[in-house]
Design a protein around this motif. Structure first.
Motif, PDB file in Angstrom:
ATOM      1  N   LYS A 296       0.851  -1.174   0.034  1.00 36.47           N
ATOM      2  CA  LYS A 296      -0.105   0.056  -0.087  1.00 36.47           C
ATOM      3  C   LYS A 296       0.856   1.203  -0.082  1.00 36.47           C
ATOM      4  N   ALA A 297       1.655   0.964   0.842  1.00 35.54           N
ATOM      5  CA  ALA A 297       2.787   2.257   0.860  1.00 35.54           C
ATOM      6  C   ALA A 297       3.532   2.796  -0.352  1.00 35.54           C
ATOM      7  N   ASP A 298       3.966   1.559  -0.919  1.00 29.27           N
ATOM      8  CA  ASP A 298       4.582   1.934  -2.131  1.00 29.27           C
ATOM      9  C   ASP A 298       3.642   2.319  -3.365  1.00 29.27           C
ATOM     10  N   VAL A 299       2.427   1.896  -3.319  1.00 25.62           N
ATOM     11  CA  VAL A 299       1.466   2.367  -4.257  1.00 25.62           C
ATOM     12  C   VAL A 299       1.281   3.744  -4.106  1.00 25.62           C
ATOM     13  N   LEU A 300       1.107   4.263  -2.775  1.00 22.42           N
ATOM     14  CA  LEU A 300       0.789   5.566  -2.538  1.00 22.42           C
ATOM     15  C   LEU A 300       1.973   6.437  -2.989  1.00 22.42           C
ATOM     16  N   ARG A 301       3.268   6.239  -2.707  1.00 17.88           N
ATOM     17  CA  ARG A 301       4.524   6.602  -3.195  1.00 17.88           C
ATOM     18  C   ARG A 301       4.491   7.047  -4.544  1.00 17.88           C
ATOM     19  N   ARG A 302       4.358   5.835  -5.302  1.00 15.81           N
ATOM     20  CA  ARG A 302       4.783   6.051  -6.808  1.00 15.81           C
ATOM     21  C   ARG A 302       3.566   6.164  -7.641  1.00 15.81           C
ATOM     22  N   TRP A 303       2.385   5.998  -7.284  1.00 13.41           N
ATOM     23  CA  TRP A 303       1.270   6.070  -8.409  1.00 13.41           C
ATOM     24  C   TRP A 303       0.373   6.981  -7.919  1.00 13.41           C
ATOM     25  N   PRO A 304       0.202   7.982  -8.769  1.00 15.57           N
ATOM     26  CA  PRO A 304      -0.876   9.099  -8.448  1.00 15.57           C
ATOM     27  C   PRO A 304      -2.189   8.658  -8.255  1.00 15.57           C
ATOM     28  N   GLY A 305      -2.923   9.496  -7.576  1.00 13.85           N
ATOM     29  CA  GLY A 305      -4.337   9.502  -7.291  1.00 13.85           C
ATOM     30  C   GLY A 305      -4.786   8.463  -5.848  1.00 13.85           C
ATOM     31  N   GLY A 306      -5.871   8.598  -5.607  1.00 14.34           N
ATOM     32  CA  GLY A 306      -6.286   7.980  -4.213  1.00 14.34           C
ATOM     33  C   GLY A 306      -6.089   6.348  -4.369  1.00 14.34           C
ATOM     34  N   LEU A 307      -5.884   5.904  -3.169  1.00 15.25           N
ATOM     35  CA  LEU A 307      -6.083   4.363  -2.998  1.00 15.25           C
ATOM     36  C   LEU A 307      -7.153   3.762  -2.037  1.00 15.25           C
ATOM     37  N   ILE A 308      -8.081   3.131  -2.433  1.00 17.07           N
ATOM     38  CA  ILE A 308      -8.902   2.312  -1.340  1.00 17.07           C
ATOM     39  C   ILE A 308      -9.038   0.909  -1.505  1.00 17.07           C
ATOM     40  N   ASP A 309      -8.591   0.639  -0.172  1.00 20.81           N
ATOM     41  CA  ASP A 309      -8.598  -0.835  -0.204  1.00 20.81           C
ATOM     42  C   ASP A 309     -10.038  -1.305   0.559  1.00 20.81           C
ATOM     43  N   THR A 310     -10.564  -2.096  -0.125  1.00 17.22           N
ATOM     44  CA  THR A 310     -11.997  -2.522   0.263  1.00 17.22           C
ATOM     45  C   THR A 310     -12.307  -4.060   0.622  1.00 17.22           C
ATOM     46  N   TYR A 311     -12.773  -4.175   1.727  1.00 14.06           N
ATOM     47  CA  TYR A 311     -13.036  -5.370   2.590  1.00 14.06           C
ATOM     48  C   TYR A 311     -14.391  -5.689   2.597  1.00 14.06           C
ATOM     49  N   GLY A 312     -14.868  -6.878   2.006  1.00 12.66           N
ATOM     50  CA  GLY A 312     -16.110  -7.390   2.128  1.00 12.66           C
ATOM     51  C   GLY A 312     -16.391  -8.499   1.342  1.00 12.66           C
ATOM     52  N   MET A 313     -17.546  -9.230   1.141  1.00 15.27           N
ATOM     53  CA  MET A 313     -17.634 -10.560   0.628  1.00 15.27           C
ATOM     54  C   MET A 313     -18.592 -10.444  -0.599  1.00 15.27           C
ATOM     55  N   THR A 314     -18.750 -11.506  -1.673  1.00 17.99           N
ATOM     56  CA  THR A 314     -19.431 -11.472  -2.507  1.00 17.99           C
ATOM     57  C   THR A 314     -20.907 -11.848  -1.944  1.00 17.99           C
ATOM     58  N   GLU A 315     -21.024 -12.369  -0.860  1.00 14.68           N
ATOM     59  CA  GLU A 315     -22.719 -12.478  -0.229  1.00 14.68           C
ATOM     60  C   GLU A 315     -22.860 -11.232   0.265  1.00 14.68           C
ATOM     61  N   GLY A 316     -22.117 -10.171   0.268  1.00 15.81           N
ATOM     62  CA  GLY A 316     -22.496  -9.076   0.736  1.00 15.81           C
ATOM     63  C   GLY A 316     -22.443  -8.829   2.284  1.00 15.81           C
ATOM     64  N   GLY A 317     -23.242  -8.275   3.014  1.00 16.42           N
ATOM     65  CA  GLY A 317     -23.363  -7.989   4.267  1.00 16.42           C
ATOM     66  C   GLY A 317     -22.531  -6.548   4.556  1.00 16.42           C
ATOM     67  N   GLY A 318     -21.817  -6.219   5.470  1.00 16.01           N
ATOM     68  CA  GLY A 318     -21.106  -4.785   5.714  1.00 16.01           C
ATOM     69  C   GLY A 318     -19.913  -4.757   4.639  1.00 16.01           C
ATOM     70  N   THR A 319     -19.195  -3.665   4.720  1.00 13.97           N
ATOM     71  CA  THR A 319     -18.324  -3.498   3.833  1.00 13.97           C
ATOM     72  C   THR A 319     -17.384  -2.454   4.553  1.00 13.97           C
ATOM     73  N   VAL A 320     -16.147  -2.438   4.405  1.00 14.81           N
ATOM     74  CA  VAL A 320     -15.032  -1.975   5.456  1.00 14.81           C
ATOM     75  C   VAL A 320     -14.166  -1.294   4.240  1.00 14.81           C
TER      76      VAL A 320
END
Length: 513
Positions: A296-320
């Protein structure tokens, strides 16, 4: 308020209807492309009509289903979208699955038609889907009508369908590598919730989304449908290649993308990465498996734009969601619950744990599966009900909230190793192995032990110029680990076995050991 904003103010909208509106408002705006073809919104809308009219001609009605087994393409996408316009659910199947698993999925979905390309035909073999009418998405496929011949005539319009929120949108199957595959039924309401979730992240008519994961994966679909609903352009890559991805991103001036961790890893390691102009990127997303904090840190340092890491399931429920660019001190977490998501932690007895304690992650939101197709018992196993009767989906993951409300994941409940009565989280051991400069990737699994019940062993992929031996690396790692965590063995392998969307197949590693 413009018409798009007004539409999104409603409780429900149908993706196919939004594409129709874009075709009226901006018919020549690019909508969808692959390596061979490009469709503007007028052409995509017309193709969807021809698909929907052909399905109605074949006698399919809302509530029926089709199956698609193929690599990503513009034709595949148009068939998927056209089916939705007819109220027909889509079961997207992975060409990498075994023929007997595919046959079970097709039967379970009650598919009325089967769409496939050469890769799908090879995977299905002679028996899977036998007797089911087939349509070839590209080239000549034995026993299948060419798509161009099957489509309704140019200018055809289907009978109008009033899409209902509770109708099945798609049925996405678990890997199906062992036992009976589970079909996850996602409703139109669930997909609408996904579309609205991405509204804050800069989607609109200017969006250029580059996708290199398969259309049978929810990983891809959670960005594919919002891009089109907001009037943007989707460029599909049938197969991921780091160099080609970077070329396309620069050429198209891509603004959005969804990638899985192994793809980020390969892109950041590409020797020419820093020579590409990626300044057009507004937002990058990641999901499907943990994205290591150093990456994540490497992507933030070298790749322009924001980065969003999404945690969830195909089954749905909550998303983090972790907006990594806004919280660089929280890269070891997966973020905080997304708006509209209720995330809780429970113990083995199904009780909520005390603040600061670890537990199984359960969640609910507007995006939740209806259930596993025709498997009510499996559906019940995946549900947890709060004391007030509110329904949640169980993730099978173990996590803990930190003092700021950010979720720290430890591991899959089934992957946790219990050795001598102690809980060992493989992710902790993998993080230590990855800290060695000679290690490119690592995975840890538990194997049976007469002395301890289970014991951890590691697999590593070394960097090309690495000179360290297995025994030396094992000694180094165990010196960093606690006494109860130490690895019983270590093997060097050329590559970790992964699914098509980058998840490490730990079952295969256990079998290999």
């Amino acid at each position: 308020m413009n018409p798009l904003d007004a539409a999104f103010a409603h409780d429900f909208g149908a993706v196919a209807d939004f594409i129709r509106q874009h075709a009226i408002d901006a018919p020549a705006r690019p909508a969808l492309a692959d390596d061979r073809a490009m469709l503007d919104y007028a052409a995509l809308d017309a193709r969807m009509d021809r698909v929907a009219a052909a399905l109605q001609r074949e006698g399919l009605a809302p509530g029926d289903a089709i199956a698609v087994c193929a690599n990503a393409s513009a034709d595949y996408a148009a068939v998927f979208l056209g089916a939705l316009r007819a109220g027909v659910a889509v079961a997207p199947l992975a060409p990498g699955s075994a023929a007997d698993s595919l046959a079970r999925m097709i039967r379970d979905a009650d598919a009325r038609l089967l769409f496939l390309d050469a890769a799908g035909a090879q995977a299905l073999g002679a028996g899977a889907g036998e007797g089911l009418p087939r349509v070839a998405l590209e080239g000549e496929v034995p026993g299948a009508a060419p798509l161009a011949d099957w489509l309704a005539p140019e200018g055809a319009r289907p009978a109008p369908v009033d899409t209902q929120p509770g109708w099945a949108f798609n049925i996405i199957y678990s890997s199906g590598t062992t036992g009976e595959p589970k079909g996850i039924v996602q409703s139109h309401a669930m997909r609408w919730a996904h579309v609205k979730r991405y509204r804050p992240y800069g989607f609109g008519p200017h969006t250029v989304t580059l996708l290199s994961t398969p259309l049978y994966s929810n990983t891809t679909l959670v960005l594919f449908f919002p891009t089109l609903a907001y009037g943007g352009f989707v460029r599909l890559m049938p197969k991921f290649d780091a160099g080609r991805y970077l070329e396309l991103a620069q050429q198209l001036r891509a603004t959005h993308t969804m990638l899985v961790p192994v793809q980020y890893q390969r892109l950041m390691a590409h020797p020419a990465f820093d020579r590409f102009d990626l300044a057009s990127f507004h937002m990058k997303f990641c999901t499907s498996s943990p994205l290591p904090a150093p990456l994540k840190a490497d992507v933030l340092r070298r790749w322009p734009g924001g980065l969003i890491d999404t945690y969830g399931m195909t089954e749905g429920g909550g998303t983090v969601m972790l907006e990594a660019h806004l919280h660089p001190d929280k890269l070891h977490t997966v973020g905080r619950p997304a708006p509209g998501s209720d995330i809780r932690l429970i113990d083995e007895a199904g009780r909520e744990v005390a603040p600061g304690e670890a537990g199984e992650v359960v969640g609910r939101s507007g995006g939740m599966m209806t259930g596993y197709h025709k498997q009510p018992e499996k559906t019940r196993e995946a549900e947890w009900f709060a004391p007030d009767g509110t329904r949640f989906i169980r993730t099978g993951d173990i996590g803990r909230f930190d003092a700021d409300g950010f979720l720290v994941l430890f591991d899959r409940k089934k992957d946790m190793i219990i050795s001598g009565g102690f809980n060992i989280y493989p992710s902790d051991l993998e993080a230590v192995l990855r800290r060695h400069p000679d290690v490119a990737d690592a995975a840890v699994v538990g194997i049976a032990s007469a002395q301890w019940g289970e014991t951890p062993v590691g697999f590593v992929v070394l960097r090309p110029d690495a000179a360290i031996g297995e025994d030396e690396l094992l000694h180094w790692a165990n010196a960093q680990l606690g006494k109860t965590q130490r690895l019983a063995g270590l093997r060097r392998i050329a590559e970790l076995p992964r699914s098509a969307i980058g998840k490490v197949l730990k079952r295969e590693l256990r079998e290999a050991w």
